[in-house]
Design a protein around this motif. Structure first.
Motif, PDB file in Angstrom:
ATOM      1  N   TYR A  35       0.813  -1.218   0.000  1.00 38.07           N
ATOM      2  CA  TYR A  35       0.000   0.000   0.000  1.00 38.07           C
ATOM      3  C   TYR A  35       0.852   1.277   0.000  1.00 38.07           C
ATOM      4  CZ  TYR A  35      -4.299  -2.655   0.925  1.00 38.07           C
ATOM      5  OH  TYR A  35      -5.376  -3.509   0.845  1.00 38.07           O
ATOM      6  N   ARG A  41       0.887   7.050  -6.523  1.00 41.40           N
ATOM      7  CA  ARG A  41      -0.237   7.990  -6.625  1.00 41.40           C
ATOM      8  C   ARG A  41       0.238   9.432  -6.474  1.00 41.40           C
ATOM      9  NH1 ARG A  41      -4.161  10.932  -3.372  1.00 41.40           N
ATOM     10  NH2 ARG A  41      -3.110  10.430  -1.428  1.00 41.40           N
ATOM     11  N   ALA A  50       2.525  10.683  -9.290  1.00 41.22           N
ATOM     12  CA  ALA A  50       1.809  10.863 -10.561  1.00 41.22           C
ATOM     13  C   ALA A  50       1.590  12.336 -10.894  1.00 41.22           C
ATOM     14  CB  ALA A  50       0.458  10.142 -10.507  1.00 41.22           C
ATOM     15  N   THR A  51       1.412  13.175  -9.887  1.00 42.56           N
ATOM     16  CA  THR A  51       1.228  14.603 -10.158  1.00 42.56           C
ATOM     17  C   THR A  51       2.355  15.444  -9.554  1.00 42.56           C
ATOM     18  OG1 THR A  51      -0.350  14.614  -8.310  1.00 42.56           O
ATOM     19  CG2 THR A  51      -1.276  14.564 -10.524  1.00 42.56           C
ATOM     20  N   LYS A  61       6.134 -10.308  -7.538  1.00 37.67           N
ATOM     21  CA  LYS A  61       5.291  -9.930  -8.673  1.00 37.67           C
ATOM     22  C   LYS A  61       6.106  -9.396  -9.846  1.00 37.67           C
ATOM     23  CE  LYS A  61       1.189  -9.530  -5.937  1.00 37.67           C
ATOM     24  NZ  LYS A  61       0.292  -8.741  -5.111  1.00 37.67           N
ATOM     25  N   PRO A 103      -4.980  -1.682 -10.472  1.00 33.36           N
ATOM     26  CA  PRO A 103      -5.649  -1.152 -11.673  1.00 33.36           C
ATOM     27  C   PRO A 103      -6.011   0.327 -11.577  1.00 33.36           C
ATOM     28  CG  PRO A 103      -6.573  -3.297 -11.076  1.00 33.36           C
ATOM     29  CD  PRO A 103      -5.668  -2.883  -9.962  1.00 33.36           C
ATOM     30  N   HIS A 104      -6.024   0.894 -10.369  1.00 30.54           N
ATOM     31  CA  HIS A 104      -6.352   2.325 -10.286  1.00 30.54           C
ATOM     32  C   HIS A 104      -5.227   3.178 -10.863  1.00 30.54           C
ATOM     33  CE1 HIS A 104      -3.807   1.926  -6.727  1.00 30.54           C
ATOM     34  NE2 HIS A 104      -3.765   3.225  -6.608  1.00 30.54           N
ATOM     35  N   LEU A 105      -4.083   2.575 -11.130  1.00 31.70           N
ATOM     36  CA  LEU A 105      -2.946   3.324 -11.681  1.00 31.70           C
ATOM     37  C   LEU A 105      -2.776   3.063 -13.180  1.00 31.70           C
ATOM     38  CD1 LEU A 105      -0.486   2.636  -8.719  1.00 31.70           C
ATOM     39  CD2 LEU A 105      -1.744   4.757  -9.164  1.00 31.70           C
ATOM     40  N   ARG A 106      -3.768   2.443 -13.790  1.00 23.68           N
ATOM     41  CA  ARG A 106      -3.585   2.000 -15.172  1.00 23.68           C
ATOM     42  C   ARG A 106      -3.471   3.144 -16.184  1.00 23.68           C
ATOM     43  NH1 ARG A 106      -6.511  -1.850 -17.698  1.00 23.68           N
ATOM     44  NH2 ARG A 106      -6.336  -0.628 -19.566  1.00 23.68           N
ATOM     45  N   HIS A 107      -3.888   4.350 -15.824  1.00 21.91           N
ATOM     46  CA  HIS A 107      -3.748   5.476 -16.761  1.00 21.91           C
ATOM     47  C   HIS A 107      -2.313   5.990 -16.822  1.00 21.91           C
ATOM     48  CE1 HIS A 107      -4.098   7.309 -12.827  1.00 21.91           C
ATOM     49  NE2 HIS A 107      -3.589   8.411 -13.315  1.00 21.91           N
ATOM     50  N   LEU A 108      -1.461   5.529 -15.918  1.00 25.85           N
ATOM     51  CA  LEU A 108      -0.088   6.037 -15.872  1.00 25.85           C
ATOM     52  C   LEU A 108       0.842   5.188 -16.736  1.00 25.85           C
ATOM     53  CD1 LEU A 108       0.126   6.691 -12.029  1.00 25.85           C
ATOM     54  CD2 LEU A 108      -0.095   8.421 -13.844  1.00 25.85           C
ATOM     55  N   ARG A 116      -1.175  -4.637   3.099  1.00 28.27           N
ATOM     56  CA  ARG A 116      -2.022  -5.529   2.292  1.00 28.27           C
ATOM     57  C   ARG A 116      -1.797  -6.974   2.694  1.00 28.27           C
ATOM     58  NH1 ARG A 116      -2.474  -4.986  -4.373  1.00 28.27           N
ATOM     59  NH2 ARG A 116      -4.742  -4.819  -4.385  1.00 28.27           N
ATOM     60  N   GLY A 123      -6.486  11.126   2.441  1.00 32.10           N
ATOM     61  CA  GLY A 123      -5.865  11.235   1.134  1.00 32.10           C
ATOM     62  C   GLY A 123      -4.924  12.413   0.993  1.00 32.10           C
ATOM     63  N   LEU A 156      -1.359   6.438   5.395  1.00 28.18           N
ATOM     64  CA  LEU A 156      -0.602   6.105   4.181  1.00 28.18           C
ATOM     65  C   LEU A 156       0.052   7.336   3.559  1.00 28.18           C
ATOM     66  CD1 LEU A 156      -2.891   3.526   2.339  1.00 28.18           C
ATOM     67  CD2 LEU A 156      -0.789   3.084   3.619  1.00 28.18           C
ATOM     68  N   LEU A 214      -2.255  18.286  -2.535  1.00 31.38           N
ATOM     69  CA  LEU A 214      -3.572  17.719  -2.854  1.00 31.38           C
ATOM     70  C   LEU A 214      -4.515  17.905  -1.674  1.00 31.38           C
ATOM     71  CD1 LEU A 214      -2.493  14.272  -4.397  1.00 31.38           C
ATOM     72  CD2 LEU A 214      -2.756  16.481  -5.546  1.00 31.38           C
TER      73      LEU A 214
END
Lengths: 342, 342, 342, 342
Positions: free
Chosen positions: B13, B20, B23-24, B38, B48-53, B185, B285, B311, B337
């Motif tokens: 995590y 995350r 990313a910005t 892995k 999968p929440h990071l798949r746009h990167l 996790r 967040g 986190l 953020l």
């Protein structure tokens, strides 16, 4: 170049979400925040999570000097919105997040919202705010009508299939799962934590949900014939997010192809590999929409699952995406925040 | 200037949270991601929440060319971390998110973690990563030891009071409420949704929680005498967040004054008006920490409540804050953020 | 022998919980249900989970023929309760679930509830409803005052220690975690699912919670001197349950012994083995209270954790336990339902 | 008359649920509890919510003296179950909660469960455990095969419609929402609280879910022709409960009539007034199933929503209902507990 932004109705969830997103937007500056019943309060009192920001105090709408505003987000309730926007100076661009300008046909508005429209001239000028499909109109629009959050999700899932002619238009069933914040910060018994926890229930069943007005309008226009889907929303025990399962008839691979081809260059729409299911939490807090297509065991039938964050891509993120276009900025400006997971 | 970043242990995590945030981030570029078990997978398969990167695939640590890495975030388990960092090239800066370099005293390490330290030389060089209190050391450090998330929360609440001498050092009780993701996790029965939902329970009761090693070290050093607090963590049914209630003896107003004066210029620490209680969800967040001081009805007693996202500010956000300093960037770069609410 | 029962204020959560419990009670029969604003409705419309039961329709209080009622549960709001009970026939036994008869001293009532008591004669006759400690009085009482749910939890944790003289009476700190249903079915913004999810926050901080009136009264009476505890309740994201962490000074083993010896024959109070922590979910939906004692690392200090279901043992279950005694039934009748887990 | 009961596999959720229900059953007595890996432990260590009960310690199966057992609940994993039941004395009645004896056709078993059946003789004798539709066979059965929890929900919603011939058999779509406990107490990443909170996702999509084996078998048998439904389960962030939305073609009023007439005398099946939607939380912790029928805006189409508690009516409650019949007790004995709400 910095754009001065006003948010009308800043004390609701979509108002707060606009502020959250604009907080890290490179060229938007919040110049005014209205909230009639909370005028005089600081935004940090209404939403303490925003207390690190230097924001104007909440005021009433008539206290705002609109001559200094470039663009106005209108996050007011339905009906109030049309009355307010009617009186705004014509050179202020407007992104409306209410339902007031989504339907083009005054009769349809009256049918779904139970009262005559009070600004039918404006209604004609409004551009429907589903960015991915109305980009050109939005760029030059003065007034953009943000879509319903459920309506957005359903259209992302189905428009490419209707356009490509790969599904049976008479056999579309949409089963939608929606989190609590879609109903806003309203004090209703069924939205209490003690009621929602461990609960799932259908609502507006049998074709009563107002977003059907948008589906009917958009899908029929797209298909060039009357399209009436079945649409059953469910409330699920979560705060943010919509996940929608559409049951369609057509060749699953053709459906996947149509989907991929429609969204190949879209920055916010992610089409998953064929056979993969998206998860609602994978888009939380972001402007992304994930879509998956799966073949059913029965030939000629497919399941399309789409998910987005109702407060972000489904409303305030979409609104900023549209505002970016209207103000000549990069469409993605301020919107590339990654989803919050877990 | 762009800095090349490696994240070791990217499948946990805190690894995902680093991605995350980066990313910005305006000047960090993810050059390598490791996850031993892995290796070979895409990050989008694991998260999968990071798949746009556009991210590098997961590799094993020895597949990384560290000559191209400026800074390495090490999000590996305790004990593994020290073994790995020992072998990294000396010119790669390191922010370690494990517990391995938090305690300066090898005996203390052995006491709390049950095994001897395997890199005691490195341990000496490490700078404790509580940014607000170790800024100067962090700026020039090669190795920074990220703090425990609970330890960070407790120190934000109590350090100013110890420094200012306004509380009784023998009478500090900390009752902490922590969300599930603090445990990572990991597949443990008590972390299953069916077990956690509707549940609250204390754990590591009576002084057994490892973060007490940090509290003891830091508070004693600060006070110039041995300080031993009482510390009782509770698991609460939420995903992110720590909210801590400290019971202290001292003049409540003096406590509020000490708090305000300590944090007046801190970008991430928000001291609320006297008598106001923070809420865990108001920082979710984000890299912010909210602190409130309330006078008890009994004279000379106060309640201090502090909250942060375990986190983010409690680990990966803190890590980036430190990396910013180590790499000569703005301390707040990529970290402004706004919290996700609701 | 069957007893005819009326429930006044049946549309609230404690009313619904009384019906749930009486549904399988061997000798109670619901003869009347009142709910002023919902009079005329069926209970199944207000609470569809009870639709399998054959229940009388909701009526107003003055529609009830009290000559046929043996015992009346009064689940009305504070202040309303005293006005209603004053006018009930003297031969109807009453278990009041409101706060109106908990405090014996009219001045204390006025202090904590902000208005003078309107039935001070009745107040004198009322027996405090903490069954395990007031059994004899309850058996012969006409009017029993149900305790506050937090007050019950705290007393289960602390009364045996005060009685046995094993803790320092000036150093009692109670940190309480309470689920949403403790606030009832009331429409308040902070009780919305979207607000509570992922949230923890303290409230009534610093000694303002009304249940302190009960703690002060009961602990001082028990100790024979003034006892003022510190009490900080927190709202946690759950529906049912209270878990309380008490910080006390005294010999931990002596505390465990006092606890075991106090509750050895109690059917509903479970004292866990020394050093074991209870979990809130382990008592959900039941009339049980679990208590654990743990020694702190600092000598002479202990942590006592107690948990119960606020709607059951903390209010409606307690009420039925008392009613059983008042009507000559087995104290446990209808109350041995096992907790719902997971 | 008291019946001696053994529960094999008592450490799983269905095992714990059996104990919860038997705790207040008037004529069942738990004589033995097995849990191979936890043999030697007390049930209160595995499930502390049951600590008030006087239960036998956990043992291995071969430590049980079956000559003293009247009926055995077998809550073991698939495949294990058939191996164990094969060796039980023939005069011990058995209610199996696994999938091992649900399918009558060995080929179907192999297709859905991926291995040949190892007790095909037993398979022939087993009676399918959907009480409301197999009562006579169950009364005299030695071995009853508990149904899948999803399969039970779907059959309650659809069997009366198939029997009455009021729906199009080729156009049945079932969209199901299931809570976490349906997957048992298994350590899987997607079942972690941090993953499930705020998440909704489809699984076993496109016709892969094993309960389709039961649907195919039962619906085809009932219709006298092959019936293949579409079935899409979704995981929702809750602990207990299944809510299923079925999309069917037929006259809505005829569907309502068929439903009411099928269940008019059933103690556990509640058919709501036409047009009313049930809510998952209204049956939680109980043996009830609520069903609602709503007409869609499109003629000749209806939505049927059914909900039950997967651990109770969907498995352990159903098992006790069947055991009651097998042992000559009242079918509802021990099962009239009202749902836990809120």
């Amino acid at each position: 170049m910095t754009h001065n932004i006003a948010i009308l109705g800043a004390s609701g969830y979509t108002g707060a979400e606009l502020v959250r997103l604009i907080a890290t937007h490179p060229s938007f500056r919040i110049a005014a925040l209205s909230a009639d019943r909370k005028a005089g309060m600081k935004m940090a009192e209404v939403y303490p999570h925003l207390r690190h920001l230097d924001l104007p105090d909440l005021v009433t709408i008539d206290q705002i000097d609109f001559s200094k505003i470039d663009l106005c987000f209108c996050a007011l309730p339905h009906a109030t919105s049309q009355a307010v926007i009617k009186d705004l100076p014509a050179d202020v661009k407007v992104v409306d997040l209410s339902a007031d300008f989504r339907l083009r046909d005054p009769d349809a508005y009256q049918k779904w919202y139970g009262q005559p429209h009070a600004a039918t001239e404006l209604q004609k000028q409004a551009v429907y705010g589903l960015t991915e499909f109305y980009r050109d109109g939005i760029r030059t629009a003065r007034l953009v009508a943000g879509t319903g959050c459920n309506a957005a999700t359903g259209q992302f899932a189905l428009r490419p299939l209707i356009s490509a002619g790969v599904i049976d238009l008479d056999e579309i069933i949409v089963d939608l799962k929606a989190a609590a914040s879609g109903a806003g910060r309203s004090l209703k018994e069924h939205l209490l934590a003690a009621e929602m926890d461990e609960n799932v229930l259908g609502y507006s069943l049998g074709g009563k949900h107002r977003h059907l007005g948008e589906f009917d309008q958009e899908f029929s226009k797209l298909a060039g014939r009357k399209v009436e889907i079945q649409f059953t929303p469910h409330l699920i025990p979560a705060t943010r997010g919509i996940l929608l399962t559409a049951y369609v008839k057509g060749d699953p691979q053709a459906i996947q192809d149509a989907m991929e081809s429609a969204y190949t260059n879209e920055p916010f729409i992610e089409v998953l590999p064929f056979g993969t299911a998206p998860a609602m939490k994978h888009v939380r807090g972001s402007n992304f929409c994930h879509i998956g297509v799966v073949a059913d065991r029965r030939d000629g039938r497919a399941i399309v699952i789409a998910t987005l964050d109702n407060l972000c891509k489904g409303s305030s993120g979409q609104a900023i995406q549209n505002a970016n276009l209207m103000l000549g900025e990069e469409e993605t400006a301020g919107l590339m925040l990654a989803p919050l997971y877990p």
